[in-house]
Motif scaffolding. Sequence first.
Motif, PDB file in Angstrom:
ATOM      1  N   GLU A  57       0.832  -1.204   0.000  1.00 28.60           N
ATOM      2  CA  GLU A  57       0.000   0.000   0.000  1.00 28.60           C
ATOM      3  C   GLU A  57       0.874   1.265   0.000  1.00 28.60           C
ATOM      4  O   GLU A  57       0.544   2.252  -0.668  1.00 28.60           O
ATOM      5  N   VAL A  60       2.012   1.953  -3.463  1.00 26.25           N
ATOM      6  CA  VAL A  60       0.899   2.451  -4.274  1.00 26.25           C
ATOM      7  C   VAL A  60       0.695   3.948  -3.999  1.00 26.25           C
ATOM      8  O   VAL A  60       0.555   4.755  -4.925  1.00 26.25           O
ATOM      9  N   THR A  64       1.284   6.942  -6.771  1.00 27.42           N
ATOM     10  CA  THR A  64       0.136   7.803  -7.044  1.00 27.42           C
ATOM     11  C   THR A  64       0.517   9.270  -6.864  1.00 27.42           C
ATOM     12  O   THR A  64       0.181  10.127  -7.681  1.00 27.42           O
ATOM     13  N   LEU A  72      -0.592  16.157 -12.962  1.00 24.25           N
ATOM     14  CA  LEU A  72      -1.637  17.109 -12.557  1.00 24.25           C
ATOM     15  C   LEU A  72      -1.062  18.435 -12.056  1.00 24.25           C
ATOM     16  O   LEU A  72      -1.600  19.491 -12.357  1.00 24.25           O
ATOM     17  N   VAL A  89      -2.797  -5.390 -14.854  1.00 24.62           N
ATOM     18  CA  VAL A  89      -4.129  -5.063 -14.328  1.00 24.62           C
ATOM     19  C   VAL A  89      -4.047  -4.040 -13.203  1.00 24.62           C
ATOM     20  O   VAL A  89      -4.724  -3.011 -13.215  1.00 24.62           O
ATOM     21  N   TRP A  97      -9.317   6.917 -17.788  1.00 15.84           N
ATOM     22  CA  TRP A  97      -9.622   8.289 -17.393  1.00 15.84           C
ATOM     23  C   TRP A  97      -8.403   9.203 -17.576  1.00 15.84           C
ATOM     24  O   TRP A  97      -8.544  10.407 -17.623  1.00 15.84           O
ATOM     25  N   PHE A  98      -7.206   8.591 -17.621  1.00 12.95           N
ATOM     26  CA  PHE A  98      -5.982   9.395 -17.560  1.00 12.95           C
ATOM     27  C   PHE A  98      -5.706  10.177 -18.845  1.00 12.95           C
ATOM     28  O   PHE A  98      -5.047  11.213 -18.813  1.00 12.95           O
TER      29      PHE A  98
ATOM     30  N   GLN B  53      -8.805  -5.609   1.706  1.00 13.57           N
ATOM     31  CA  GLN B  53      -7.902  -4.474   1.558  1.00 13.57           C
ATOM     32  C   GLN B  53      -7.028  -4.657   0.321  1.00 13.57           C
ATOM     33  O   GLN B  53      -6.717  -3.711  -0.381  1.00 13.57           O
ATOM     34  N   ASN B  54      -6.589  -5.884   0.105  1.00 11.91           N
ATOM     35  CA  ASN B  54      -5.709  -6.168  -1.021  1.00 11.91           C
ATOM     36  C   ASN B  54      -6.399  -7.187  -1.922  1.00 11.91           C
ATOM     37  O   ASN B  54      -6.123  -8.386  -1.855  1.00 11.91           O
ATOM     38  N   VAL B  60      -9.875  -6.765  -9.106  1.00 12.94           N
ATOM     39  CA  VAL B  60      -9.503  -5.419  -9.569  1.00 12.94           C
ATOM     40  C   VAL B  60      -9.982  -5.223 -11.000  1.00 12.94           C
ATOM     41  O   VAL B  60     -10.587  -4.201 -11.344  1.00 12.94           O
ATOM     42  N   THR B  64     -12.876  -2.540 -12.177  1.00 12.84           N
ATOM     43  CA  THR B  64     -12.468  -1.547 -13.173  1.00 12.84           C
ATOM     44  C   THR B  64     -13.438  -1.564 -14.358  1.00 12.84           C
ATOM     45  O   THR B  64     -13.860  -0.522 -14.845  1.00 12.84           O
ATOM     46  N   ILE B  67     -16.984  -0.127 -13.266  1.00 12.46           N
ATOM     47  CA  ILE B  67     -16.937   1.317 -13.081  1.00 12.46           C
ATOM     48  C   ILE B  67     -16.857   2.021 -14.431  1.00 12.46           C
ATOM     49  O   ILE B  67     -17.494   3.059 -14.643  1.00 12.46           O
ATOM     50  N   SER B  87      -9.312  -0.893   1.071  1.00 13.72           N
ATOM     51  CA  SER B  87      -8.162  -0.061   1.405  1.00 13.72           C
ATOM     52  C   SER B  87      -8.390   1.295   0.747  1.00 13.72           C
ATOM     53  O   SER B  87      -8.578   1.379  -0.470  1.00 13.72           O
ATOM     54  N   ALA B  88      -8.365   2.342   1.554  1.00 12.41           N
ATOM     55  CA  ALA B  88      -8.581   3.687   1.008  1.00 12.41           C
ATOM     56  C   ALA B  88      -7.527   3.990  -0.056  1.00 12.41           C
ATOM     57  O   ALA B  88      -7.830   4.544  -1.108  1.00 12.41           O
ATOM     58  N   VAL B  89      -6.281   3.596   0.203  1.00 14.66           N
ATOM     59  CA  VAL B  89      -5.197   3.891  -0.744  1.00 14.66           C
ATOM     60  C   VAL B  89      -5.383   3.124  -2.046  1.00 14.66           C
ATOM     61  O   VAL B  89      -5.336   3.684  -3.138  1.00 14.66           O
ATOM     62  N   ARG B  90      -5.616   1.825  -1.946  1.00 13.64           N
ATOM     63  CA  ARG B  90      -5.712   1.015  -3.164  1.00 13.64           C
ATOM     64  C   ARG B  90      -6.966   1.366  -3.963  1.00 13.64           C
ATOM     65  O   ARG B  90      -6.918   1.483  -5.185  1.00 13.64           O
ATOM     66  N   VAL B  93      -6.833   4.874  -5.987  1.00 14.48           N
ATOM     67  CA  VAL B  93      -5.884   5.164  -7.065  1.00 14.48           C
ATOM     68  C   VAL B  93      -6.599   5.783  -8.270  1.00 14.48           C
ATOM     69  O   VAL B  93      -7.586   5.241  -8.753  1.00 14.48           O
ATOM     70  N   GLY B  94      -6.095   6.922  -8.722  1.00 14.27           N
ATOM     71  CA  GLY B  94      -6.630   7.565  -9.918  1.00 14.27           C
ATOM     72  C   GLY B  94      -7.755   8.540  -9.646  1.00 14.27           C
ATOM     73  O   GLY B  94      -8.226   9.217 -10.564  1.00 14.27           O
ATOM     74  N   GLN B  96      -8.066  11.398  -8.517  1.00 13.94           N
ATOM     75  CA  GLN B  96      -7.903  12.804  -8.903  1.00 13.94           C
ATOM     76  C   GLN B  96      -8.262  13.025 -10.372  1.00 13.94           C
ATOM     77  O   GLN B  96      -8.622  14.120 -10.772  1.00 13.94           O
ATOM     78  N   TRP B  97      -8.117  11.965 -11.169  1.00  8.80           N
ATOM     79  CA  TRP B  97      -8.414  12.083 -12.592  1.00  8.80           C
ATOM     80  C   TRP B  97      -9.902  11.841 -12.889  1.00  8.80           C
ATOM     81  O   TRP B  97     -10.391  12.200 -13.929  1.00  8.80           O
ATOM     82  N   PHE B  98     -10.569  11.154 -11.939  1.00 10.54           N
ATOM     83  CA  PHE B  98     -11.924  10.685 -12.223  1.00 10.54           C
ATOM     84  C   PHE B  98     -12.971  11.806 -12.241  1.00 10.54           C
ATOM     85  O   PHE B  98     -14.003  11.684 -12.900  1.00 10.54           O
ATOM     86  N   PHE B 103     -17.049  11.354 -11.831  1.00 13.53           N
ATOM     87  CA  PHE B 103     -16.884  10.161 -10.995  1.00 13.53           C
ATOM     88  C   PHE B 103     -16.175  10.650  -9.733  1.00 13.53           C
ATOM     89  O   PHE B 103     -15.007  11.018  -9.767  1.00 13.53           O
TER      90      PHE B 103
END
Lengths: 373, 373
Positions: A57, A60, A64, A72, A89, A97-98, B53-54, B60, B64, B67, B87-90, B93-94, B96-98, B103
């Motif tokens: 984590e 990650v 990020t 950004l 994956v 989205w990127f 969490q993982n 995944v 993906t 969504i 997991s908030a971190v996992r 991810v991304g 900020q772009w969504f 989204f």
Amino acid sequence: MRFLHTADWHLGRRLFGYDLTAEQDDAFKQLVTIAQEEKVDAIVIAGDLYDRQNPAETAVAQLTKMISTVNLELKLPLLMINGNHDSAVRLGVGNQWFTATNFYLQTELAQAFEPIEMNDVQFFLLPYFELYQARQYFNDDHIRTLEQAMIKIMAAIKQRFVKGKRHILIAHFFAAGSLHSDSETTVNVGGLEAVPLDLLADFDYVALGHVHNKDALQNPTIRYSGSLIKYSLSEENQTKGVLIVDTEPNVKVKFRPITPLRDVQTVEGSFIDLTNTEYLSNHQINQDAYTGIILDDTNVISNASALLRQQFSHFLNMSRANGVSTFTAHQISTQEINSPMTLLTKFYQEMTQRSLSQQQQDWAEQALKEVDE
Amino acid sequence: MRFLHTADWHLGRRLFGYDLTAEQDDAFKQLVTIAQEEKVDAIVIAGDLYDRQNPAETAVAQLTKMISTVNLELKLPLLMINGNHDSAVRLGVGNQWFTATNFYLQTELAQAFEPIEMNDVQFFLLPYFELYQARQYFNDDHIRTLEQAMIKIMAAIKQRFVKGKRHILIAHFFAAGSLHSDSETTVNVGGLEAVPLDLLADFDYVALGHVHNKDALQNPTIRYSGSLIKYSLSEENQTKGVLIVDTEPNVKVKFRPITPLRDVQTVEGSFIDLTNTEYLSNHQINQDAYTGIILDDTNVISNASALLRQQFSHFLNMSRANGVSTFTAHQISTQEINSPMTLLTKFYQEMTQRSLSQQQQDWAEQALKEVDE
């Protein structure tokens, strides 16, 4: 245009158990400064962002943040592929989205044939792939080697070449003629055979990842950037950094070094010297670098690693320049062992090069007597 | 506006070892159909997207795709938080772009105070958080319970209320008064104490995740959507589905069921009946549902689970309605055991309710004789 070429960040990797986050963060900061100084138009990352398919984590969160800083905050276009250490994956999450912010993260073989056009350049992003994926994509069961796959891939890519534009390949593999070092091969490199350089000849530039040594390949326009920092003792003499690539008027490549926050070194000498602070200071030996020790003594030294660890704050490992005298217990002839006390005395002598003191002898005899009773 | 409220997808979760991907994919497909039929303006997912969490790479890839279907293909705005299983971190991810495609995936406590405004609605996305995060955010070491944290959070959120707009909270916790079921508590629910309903009274609607039973909370505007599918035997009688929420002229909530691809059931009966195909068919017992068996026999039945597994293609487990007679070996008095053959005979009889056949006796005697020699 001008872009920065980097690869092999290996976030999450440890060096003999040491966390390298601070070193990676510092190197990234220098990379950002270089990108700004050089006023690059884009950043290219040629795979192995993470060290593992399933990164921690913390790794990650680290990637990020780096990616968001580049794309950004600095608003730099970003072209990125997965390497053999990354999970396509997991790394690829969110990539649909990127693209809105010119962040092109391609993790599927099919995407290699959809070039990203920027200024007068066509970027072909060829992610690390397994041979079965090439067989599926080309519907051709005869593909059995990386070279066979690459012949097909290159032909398909060249069909997309637009004349008058520069053609740049971003890829992650072992190119024929490159020199291997230690740390890029410790984890699975399944299917990563060599790609002959001939196959890459039609590109104006090939931005490679996989080999950690920027000088592994002696070719002006097919280049490894090398890793972000030193990831093994075998990399101690490599200078790490990034490549700045200009595409006009002709392709021109410049190396910009990154100074390690904490360097990696091998130190050779005798145990007596290397555990002597004055000696180390007189010889300007850095006691805080990540240090591998090579002892040139040949005798057995008890507890040597632990004592060296006290002297070198980031001790990695210890090896012997000349081997060690055969383990001494074997040299004690069995005829001499007429009592446990004799064995103990001789063993102590061989291991420490000293004799038991009178007090030690008294203790030992007392202990053996108690055991006997 | 009108939105769809769902939660607790738990992608990656297994039911007694069975992969549930097909069930989840099918339920998601129904969810999409409902969203289209109801012409919703947005989808709200109140946490626990993943089961772990993982999550596994397959989970995944599954999320993906889901969504991207909702947000990129159907172009539906999406509001989403992490639950205690994520997991908030996992998961984050991304994110900020969504936001560029509406989204909104919020995984940090601080984001709860930045409402997402859509039509005449203010959505407050409160991700699952640990108490230490609330202590840090409010710089208040006195926060020791979820209730204490929620008092502060609610006060801070209400400061952002704009009059004349609807105020909707999206959150993931256990609300006081809800009924627990099995499967939402098997993994760590640390810090997930109950939140009193009073604290939530000022919202026009509260879209909750965490409890898998949509009927767990008897409140018209504070609702659990329930999980996407049934995740334990204790959920067998729950109807799964999604909530369709209208905000104008007044908040109105409607439940739309989702039909399970393969249902979960408990079947009770005698071993003889439940291993009899004709009996099962006459009683219209589904042999392909995920099935927990309750036997009402009391005698020991050797190999019962294996035999039931042959009858029910998705057998989960077996339990006893009335317990089992005390293990019979204890009932054989030691005086009766005058030979190994006697013991064997009696044991066989007790376990199977049958006597050894002549052939079995012959074999056993032969075998014991050979052992003796």
